[in-house]
Write a protein that holds these residues in place. Structure first.
Motif, PDB file in Angstrom:
ATOM      1  N   PHE A   1      -5.120  -9.017   7.323  1.00 52.12           N
ATOM      2  CA  PHE A   1      -5.049  -8.545   8.721  1.00 52.12           C
ATOM      3  C   PHE A   1      -5.638  -7.094   8.442  1.00 52.12           C
ATOM      4  CE2 PHE A   1      -1.035 -11.393   8.835  1.00 52.12           C
ATOM      5  CZ  PHE A   1      -1.473 -11.876  10.207  1.00 52.12           C
ATOM      6  N   ARG A   2      -5.925  -6.501   9.860  1.00 49.18           N
ATOM      7  CA  ARG A   2      -6.423  -5.268   9.765  1.00 49.18           C
ATOM      8  C   ARG A   2      -5.545  -4.489  10.905  1.00 49.18           C
ATOM      9  NH1 ARG A   2     -12.455  -4.655  11.118  1.00 49.18           N
ATOM     10  NH2 ARG A   2     -12.516  -5.424   8.712  1.00 49.18           N
ATOM     11  N   PHE A   3      -4.757  -3.553  10.128  1.00 47.16           N
ATOM     12  CA  PHE A   3      -3.806  -2.922  11.117  1.00 47.16           C
ATOM     13  C   PHE A   3      -3.380  -1.527  10.923  1.00 47.16           C
ATOM     14  CE2 PHE A   3      -1.729  -4.931   7.722  1.00 47.16           C
ATOM     15  CZ  PHE A   3      -0.678  -4.163   7.398  1.00 47.16           C
ATOM     16  N   LYS A   4      -2.852  -0.714  11.759  1.00 51.54           N
ATOM     17  CA  LYS A   4      -2.539   0.741  11.336  1.00 51.54           C
ATOM     18  C   LYS A   4      -1.098   0.755  11.122  1.00 51.54           C
ATOM     19  CE  LYS A   4      -5.647   3.572  14.051  1.00 51.54           C
ATOM     20  NZ  LYS A   4      -5.731   4.911  14.994  1.00 51.54           N
ATOM     21  N   PHE A   5      -0.868   1.647   9.975  1.00 54.53           N
ATOM     22  CA  PHE A   5       0.481   1.592   9.203  1.00 54.53           C
ATOM     23  C   PHE A   5       0.739   2.819   8.445  1.00 54.53           C
ATOM     24  CE2 PHE A   5       3.799  -0.174   6.264  1.00 54.53           C
ATOM     25  CZ  PHE A   5       4.539  -0.643   7.214  1.00 54.53           C
ATOM     26  N   ASN A   6       2.008   3.344   8.667  1.00 56.74           N
ATOM     27  CA  ASN A   6       2.263   4.533   7.705  1.00 56.74           C
ATOM     28  C   ASN A   6       2.369   4.144   6.446  1.00 56.74           C
ATOM     29  OD1 ASN A   6       2.826   7.266   7.584  1.00 56.74           O
ATOM     30  ND2 ASN A   6       5.019   6.922   7.653  1.00 56.74           N
ATOM     31  N   CYS A   7       1.486   4.644   5.416  1.00 56.62           N
ATOM     32  CA  CYS A   7       1.530   4.000   3.959  1.00 56.62           C
ATOM     33  C   CYS A   7       0.802   4.971   3.084  1.00 56.62           C
ATOM     34  CB  CYS A   7       0.776   2.571   3.921  1.00 56.62           C
ATOM     35  SG  CYS A   7      -0.802   2.528   4.392  1.00 56.62           S
ATOM     36  N   PHE A   8       0.809   4.904   1.923  1.00 56.90           N
ATOM     37  CA  PHE A   8       0.362   5.853   0.839  1.00 56.90           C
ATOM     38  C   PHE A   8      -1.362   5.821   1.083  1.00 56.90           C
ATOM     39  CE2 PHE A   8       4.408   5.029  -1.000  1.00 56.90           C
ATOM     40  CZ  PHE A   8       4.808   6.338  -1.170  1.00 56.90           C
ATOM     41  N   ASP A   9      -1.980   6.936   0.841  1.00 59.10           N
ATOM     42  CA  ASP A   9      -3.554   6.666   0.471  1.00 59.10           C
ATOM     43  C   ASP A   9      -3.749   6.155  -0.868  1.00 59.10           C
ATOM     44  OD1 ASP A   9      -3.697   7.992   2.730  1.00 59.10           O
ATOM     45  OD2 ASP A   9      -3.835   9.998   2.100  1.00 59.10           O
ATOM     46  N   HIS A  10      -2.782   6.326  -1.984  1.00 59.70           N
ATOM     47  CA  HIS A  10      -2.958   6.123  -3.585  1.00 59.70           C
ATOM     48  C   HIS A  10      -2.933   4.337  -3.312  1.00 59.70           C
ATOM     49  CE1 HIS A  10      -1.816   5.277  -7.666  1.00 59.70           C
ATOM     50  NE2 HIS A  10      -2.432   6.287  -7.826  1.00 59.70           N
ATOM     51  N   THR A  11      -4.180   3.746  -3.810  1.00 60.15           N
ATOM     52  CA  THR A  11      -4.167   2.319  -3.666  1.00 60.15           C
ATOM     53  C   THR A  11      -2.909   1.541  -4.535  1.00 60.15           C
ATOM     54  OG1 THR A  11      -6.388   2.525  -3.694  1.00 60.15           O
ATOM     55  CG2 THR A  11      -5.616   0.348  -4.023  1.00 60.15           C
ATOM     56  N   LEU A  12      -2.589   1.772  -5.414  1.00 62.65           N
ATOM     57  CA  LEU A  12      -1.406   1.198  -6.244  1.00 62.65           C
ATOM     58  C   LEU A  12      -0.227   1.388  -5.506  1.00 62.65           C
ATOM     59  CD1 LEU A  12      -0.455  -0.502  -8.615  1.00 62.65           C
ATOM     60  CD2 LEU A  12      -0.246   1.556  -9.991  1.00 62.65           C
ATOM     61  N   LEU A  13       0.126   2.491  -5.025  1.00 59.04           N
ATOM     62  CA  LEU A  13       1.285   2.834  -4.292  1.00 59.04           C
ATOM     63  C   LEU A  13       1.306   2.067  -3.247  1.00 59.04           C
ATOM     64  CD1 LEU A  13       1.942   6.590  -4.872  1.00 59.04           C
ATOM     65  CD2 LEU A  13       3.500   4.973  -5.517  1.00 59.04           C
ATOM     66  N   ARG A  14       0.260   2.067  -2.474  1.00 59.02           N
ATOM     67  CA  ARG A  14       0.026   1.422  -1.232  1.00 59.02           C
ATOM     68  C   ARG A  14       0.367  -0.359  -1.127  1.00 59.02           C
ATOM     69  NH1 ARG A  14      -4.441   2.961   0.514  1.00 59.02           N
ATOM     70  NH2 ARG A  14      -5.718   1.487   0.013  1.00 59.02           N
ATOM     71  N   ASN A  15      -0.311  -0.819  -2.459  1.00 59.94           N
ATOM     72  CA  ASN A  15      -0.201  -2.237  -2.617  1.00 59.94           C
ATOM     73  C   ASN A  15       1.437  -2.363  -2.836  1.00 59.94           C
ATOM     74  OD1 ASN A  15      -2.652  -2.772  -2.022  1.00 59.94           O
ATOM     75  ND2 ASN A  15      -3.519  -2.664  -4.312  1.00 59.94           N
ATOM     76  N   ILE A  16       2.223  -1.889  -3.637  1.00 62.13           N
ATOM     77  CA  ILE A  16       3.462  -1.803  -4.092  1.00 62.13           C
ATOM     78  C   ILE A  16       4.334  -1.763  -2.584  1.00 62.13           C
ATOM     79  CG2 ILE A  16       5.465  -0.860  -5.153  1.00 62.13           C
ATOM     80  CD1 ILE A  16       3.513  -0.077  -7.337  1.00 62.13           C
ATOM     81  N   GLN A  17       4.044  -0.749  -1.911  1.00 66.10           N
ATOM     82  CA  GLN A  17       4.689  -0.419  -0.557  1.00 66.10           C
ATOM     83  C   GLN A  17       4.699  -1.650   0.177  1.00 66.10           C
ATOM     84  OE1 GLN A  17       3.131   2.546   1.635  1.00 66.10           O
ATOM     85  NE2 GLN A  17       4.915   2.669   3.041  1.00 66.10           N
ATOM     86  N   LEU A  18       3.422  -2.178   0.393  1.00 68.75           N
ATOM     87  CA  LEU A  18       3.050  -3.420   1.490  1.00 68.75           C
ATOM     88  C   LEU A  18       3.828  -4.482   0.955  1.00 68.75           C
ATOM     89  CD1 LEU A  18      -0.370  -2.415   2.626  1.00 68.75           C
ATOM     90  CD2 LEU A  18       1.820  -1.569   3.847  1.00 68.75           C
ATOM     91  N   SER A  19       3.692  -4.744  -0.388  1.00 66.29           N
ATOM     92  CA  SER A  19       3.968  -6.232  -0.746  1.00 66.29           C
ATOM     93  C   SER A  19       5.648  -6.092  -0.898  1.00 66.29           C
ATOM     94  CB  SER A  19       3.504  -6.341  -2.190  1.00 66.29           C
ATOM     95  OG  SER A  19       4.014  -5.184  -3.202  1.00 66.29           O
ATOM     96  N   LEU A  20       6.295  -4.974  -1.063  1.00 67.28           N
ATOM     97  CA  LEU A  20       7.694  -5.235  -1.217  1.00 67.28           C
ATOM     98  C   LEU A  20       8.361  -5.119   0.542  1.00 67.28           C
ATOM     99  CD1 LEU A  20       8.704  -2.616  -3.678  1.00 67.28           C
ATOM    100  CD2 LEU A  20       8.924  -5.109  -3.866  1.00 67.28           C
ATOM    101  N   ILE A  21       7.637  -4.487   1.589  1.00 69.51           N
ATOM    102  CA  ILE A  21       8.086  -4.603   2.601  1.00 69.51           C
ATOM    103  C   ILE A  21       7.743  -6.177   3.222  1.00 69.51           C
ATOM    104  CG2 ILE A  21       7.494  -4.052   5.248  1.00 69.51           C
ATOM    105  CD1 ILE A  21       6.646  -1.068   4.193  1.00 69.51           C
ATOM    106  N   GLU A  22       6.789  -6.766   2.993  1.00 67.19           N
ATOM    107  CA  GLU A  22       6.382  -8.036   3.253  1.00 67.19           C
ATOM    108  C   GLU A  22       7.548  -9.079   2.879  1.00 67.19           C
ATOM    109  OE1 GLU A  22       2.893 -11.265   3.056  1.00 67.19           O
ATOM    110  OE2 GLU A  22       3.232 -10.048   1.339  1.00 67.19           O
TER     111      GLU A  22
END
Length: 437
Positions: free
Chosen positions: A381-402
């Motif tokens: 998906f391509r979407f707008k979301f409030n998340c980290f700029d830092h790639t590792l932090l963002r991947n952790i954040q998105l995977s746990l929300i999912e």
């Protein structure tokens, strides 16, 4: 096949029947809770034994020492200690009930560890026990047992300092390091300079509420920015070596496992399976905790009397919240199977958790990172979301929300039933059958 030391993560849909499939398997089977382990015992179709439950003595000093050995990864010392208690007869050194309990525990442990039949255990126990099988299968995601995150209070260390002449100076220097460290930054946990055995003795005789043993055996910690007395810390419990590890889960965060285990991980995603039911997702509002202050009344009108899973603090905003079920407490429940359901919210977790996991994965200190409302690409998906700029932090954040959203949606078992699930969240799910923007 002989064990290949691989970790095979099968991400499968909720209600596909994985637990029932395991009732025919000869391996070590690990379940998230003791209750689920007991439930599966009644369904097994092949010969099995169950590993003993966690040992708890009446003598708290013994419990603290055992806790330290497990936390520090000193499993051989933990086993030796239990054998020492079990073999002490005709002595006043240990309570007679503790001696008998240790003897029963060893008897059950030897039975489980020596058996070639299927062994049933829990996630937490599977990390510490060695069984005959080449294969260890986790039913559901064991991440919380692999990366446990807990809290400790600096004031509890001060209590230990004041209670022990032997440790007074050592604990004081340790407290000084923690007190002077910056808040909001994931830092390597300093090694404890004193004798751990003396610390265990002091903990067992002093009124402290924190798990200080976990703290001194942790890898990284963060001092709470709002309460400088509180420390959040993380440990990494190693998966058993020389075993084939299989994880069966609908919600395991693949990105975190990939970062933790690299080439040892083989991820097999089987999630794109057609649902028998319908999942309608409404993404117009973010439905974060803060946004729910504004949207909860209007969303309550939209879902009406449909059972709702949402944040615990907003359950009372809806006409029919599911009793005892909320984000963070959804796993394993089956009482909503086949029922229409509404899942309302985007379950962002505490940033402390994201930073500790990122520090553990990278092995580097992790300072507070910038978050922005930005365009991201994730999971197709391509979407707008409030998340980290830092790639590792963002991947952790998105995977746990999912993962948290999938746990909630999965309670309706829409894969095999005609249930309709309404999802109000701006985090898009691949299992959704239709989106409304």
């Amino acid at each position: 096949k002989p064990a290949d030391d691989g970790i095979y993560l099968f991400k499968v849909p909720t209600a596909i029947g994985k637990t029932e499939l395991l009732t025919n398997v000869n391996a070590t089977l690990a379940f998230p809770t003791h209750a689920l382990k007991c439930e599966v015992e009644g369904r097994m179709k092949v010969p099995f034994v169950s590993s003993p439950d966690a040992l708890e003595f009446s003598d708290d000093k013994l419990n603290k020492r055992l806790q330290y050995y497990y936390a520090a990864g000193l499993f051989h010392k933990a086993t030796a200690m239990v054998h020492d208690v079990a073999n002490t007869t005709g002595s006043l050194l240990y309570n007679i009930n503790d001696i008998k309990q240790a003897q029963r525990y060893i008897e059950q442990l030897n039975s489980a560890q020596g058996s070639e039949n299927t062994v049933l255990t829990t996630h937490a126990r599977a990390m510490h026990l060695i069984h005959q099988h080449d294969t260890l299968i986790f039913d559901e995601d064991p991440l919380e047992s692999i990366l446990p995150i807990q809290k400790a209070q600096i004031s509890d260390l001060v209590k230990i300092q004041l209670a022990s002449k032997k440790l007074f100076g050592k604990v004081q220097s340790y407290v000084n390091i923690l007190t002077e460290s910056p808040s909001g930054v994931a830092l390597p946990t300093p090694p404890f300079p004193g004798d751990p055995e003396e610390l265990i003795h002091c903990i067992s005789t002093t009124n402290v509420n924190s798990n200080l043993i976990g703290l001194i055996t942790s890898t990284f910690y963060i001092k709470d920015a709002r309460d400088n007395n509180t420390l959040h810390y993380i440990q990494q419990i190693p998966l058993p070596s020389k075993k084939r590890i299989i994880i069966l889960s609908a919600t395991a965060p693949v990105e975190i496992y990939r970062a933790l285990y690299g080439k040892r991980l083989h991820a097999i995603e089987l999630t794109d399976v057609e649902q028998q039911g319908i999942i309608l997702q409404y993404t117009k509002q973010s439905c974060s905790r803060n946004a729910m202050q504004r949207y909860a009344p209007s969303l309550s009108e939209k879902v009406g009397n449909t059972p709702v899973i949402t944040f615990k603090r907003y359950s009372s905003s809806f006409l029919n919240p599911v009793n005892g079920m909320y984000f963070g407490n959804c796993s394993g429940y089956d009482n909503l199977k086949g029922k229409d359901l509404a899942v309302v919210g985007t379950p962002h977790r505490n940033n402390v958790l994201y930073h500790l996991i990122a520090a553990e994965i990278s092995g580097q200190p992790m300072s507070s990172m910038v978050m922005n409302y930005q365009k991201v690409e994730y999971n197709g998906f391509r979407f707008k979301f409030n998340c980290f700029d830092h790639t590792l932090l963002r991947n952790i954040q998105l995977s746990l929300i999912e993962s948290d959203l999938l746990q909630a949606v999965g309670r309706a078992r829409s894969l095999r039933t005609n249930a309709t699930v309404l999802v109000y969240s701006n985090f898009p799910l691949r299992i959704s059958t239709e989106f409304f923007y």
